[in-house]
Design an enzyme around this catalytic site. Structure first.
Site, PDB file in Angstrom:
ATOM      1  N   TRP A 189       0.856  -1.194   0.000  1.00  0.00           N
ATOM      2  CA  TRP A 189       0.000   0.000   0.000  1.00  0.00           C
ATOM      3  C   TRP A 189       0.895   1.248   0.000  1.00  0.00           C
ATOM      4  CZ3 TRP A 189      -1.917   2.480   4.999  1.00  0.00           C
ATOM      5  CH2 TRP A 189      -2.823   3.526   4.719  1.00  0.00           C
ATOM      6  N   ASP A 249      -0.934  -6.071   9.547  1.00  0.00           N
ATOM      7  CA  ASP A 249      -1.844  -4.958   9.248  1.00  0.00           C
ATOM      8  C   ASP A 249      -3.201  -5.552   8.897  1.00  0.00           C
ATOM      9  OD1 ASP A 249      -3.125  -2.683   8.493  1.00  0.00           O
ATOM     10  OD2 ASP A 249      -1.804  -2.209   6.804  1.00  0.00           O
ATOM     11  N   ALA A 284      -6.575  -4.309   8.035  1.00  0.00           N
ATOM     12  CA  ALA A 284      -7.399  -3.148   7.681  1.00  0.00           C
ATOM     13  C   ALA A 284      -8.708  -3.564   7.016  1.00  0.00           C
ATOM     14  CB  ALA A 284      -6.623  -2.221   6.745  1.00  0.00           C
ATOM     15  N   LYS A 291     -12.909   0.505   7.116  1.00  0.00           N
ATOM     16  CA  LYS A 291     -13.659  -0.116   6.030  1.00  0.00           C
ATOM     17  C   LYS A 291     -14.796  -0.988   6.560  1.00  0.00           C
ATOM     18  CE  LYS A 291     -10.590   1.857   3.866  1.00  0.00           C
ATOM     19  NZ  LYS A 291      -9.280   1.624   3.337  1.00  0.00           N
TER      20      LYS A 291
END
Ligand SMILES: Cc1ncc(COP(=O)(O)O)c(C=O)c1O
Length: 397
Positions: free
Chosen positions: A130, A211, A213, A246
């Site tokens: 990312w 991570d 997310a 999200k």
């Protein structure tokens, strides 16, 4: 003039695409660059359960006095339970959790703490990763390196290269792993690959920095954390960056957490003091609203069930859009294999388009992608899928 030495910076690679999209007057413009979920009306909804929890929370709230640098303790506990499941209780004494300013805040704070304890540590990130990972982690002053991850030929994970690379890393190296829905490639590790990687991480004494997310955006909230839980059961220490942007639709509320599992309760206790002090020195305390809402939702079985149902609907939509676009592309170019679109998970896939093709998409077809060629499937709809397929095929060569 104190700021006279600051020169104009180029636009952020992803946010810049949104700005260019907004400025385009074409009625047929399509934004496939944005990093947020969109429904079939092109809107980014607040899940009904989140709105219900929000209303109930506001009705009861009597004060807005400070909460403290670690944020909302119920949120911290429940969000780690959502990620780790039954392991959360087993690891509780060795876990230090702090509420953060979104997942970005968790990544940045985690890097600051690694730097405070071991400034010579190198953080290895996937190639590619990312666009904000390297700036967020590198600004702490830590050295960064990349490990092989994506194979453009298969559009899958270059697993052997990744595993062999890990097996050669110095003991104590930090490896940043996407728990699911890899951003930007869409290519995730299979369960057997997580197991095999776990062997290497354990035997080399590597430190995972996971991570998370997109929990619930790949398949469901349990399946998406298979790899994380596998590692959590095996390795003595790891960092976990959590984001509610999200899956809870809480983007602008900046809701996240950093959980660090340490080798012993004493070390976890020390880490908690450093988490709080580092936060205090940077921004003092995290914003409360989103965490208070998520904590309430997770603690209420009816709201939680409703939220999981809505999340399931978003995943089903993203999978359906993947099949839809793959089918429309294959109808136009039967000799090309587009099945990777349906193998990938989450919102993103890498198209593999060259910079010239991405520019042509924008200028001739009003279709907007960031410079790495990442496509957000949630930007596709029944209305625009044929236009998107025509445009992609036109620039593919
Ligand atoms: C891979 C990845 N990690 C972390 C984040 C952090 O998100 P936020 O700070 O909005 O919670 C994002 C957001 O796009 C992401 O894609």
């Amino acid at each position: 003039m104190i700021f006279a030495n600051l020169e104009q910076l180029p636009p952020d690679p992803i946010l810049g695409v949104t700005a260019a999209f907004r400025a385009d007057p074409s009625p047929d413009k399509t934004d496939l660059g944005v990093g947020v979920y969109r429904d079939d009306r092109g809107e980014t909804p607040v899940p009904a359960a989140v709105r219900d929890a929000e209303r109930a929370m506001l009705a009861e709230q009597r004060t807005k006095t400070y909460v403290g640098p670690a944020g909302n303790p119920e949120f911290n506990q429940r969000i780690v339970e959502l990620a780790l499941g039954p392991l959360a209780a087993e690891l509780r004494e060795r876990t230090a959790t702090i509420q953060t300013v979104g997942g970005c805040g968790a990544l940045r704070l985690g890097a600051e703490l690694i730097r405070a304890s071991r400034p010579e540590a190198v953080v290895h990130v996937s190639d590619p990763t990312w666009a904000n990972h390297e700036p967020l982690l590198g600004t702490s002053g830590l050295s960064l390196a990349r490990y092989p991850y994506y194979d453009p030929a298969t559009r899958g994970v270059a697993f052997e290269a990744m595993r062999d690379h890990f097996a050669r890393l110095p003991v104590g190296s930090v490896v940043l792993l996407h728990a699911c829905c890899h951003n930007p490639t869409g290519a995730d590790l299979a369960p057997d690959e997580w197991r095999s990687l776990g062997d290497v991480i354990e035997s080399r004494g590597l430190v995972p920095f996971v991570d998370l997310a997109y929990q619930g955006f790949g398949d469901d909230v349990e399946a998406d954390v298979f790899g994380l839980r596998h590692l959590a059961a095996r390795v003595p220490q790891f960092l976990l960056a959590l984001s509610c942007s999200k899956n809870f639709g809480l983007y602008r509320e900046r809701t996240g957490a950093l959980a660090i599992v340490a080798g012993s309760p004493a070390v976890a206790g020390a880490i908690a003091t450093h988490q709080a002090r580092t936060a205090r020195r940077m921004y003092s305390m995290p914003p409360d609203h989103g965490a208070a809402v998520a904590a309430r939702l997770l603690g209420n079985p009816a709201l939680r069930a409703s939220w999981l149902g809505e999340l399931g609907g978003m995943v089903a939509r993203m999978k359906a859009l993947r099949s839809l676009l793959a089918g429309r592309l294959a109808a136009r170019r039967p000799e090309v294999d587009f099945s990777w679109l349906t193998r990938h998970r989450g919102m993103f896939s890498l198209t593999g388009l060259a910079a010239t093709a991405i520019a042509e998409l924008r200028e001739r077809h009003h279709v907007y992608l960031p410079p790495d060629g990442r496509i957000n499937l949630a930007g596709v709809s029944d209305d625009n899928v044929d236009r998107v397929a025509d445009s992609l095929v036109a620039v593919m060569g």
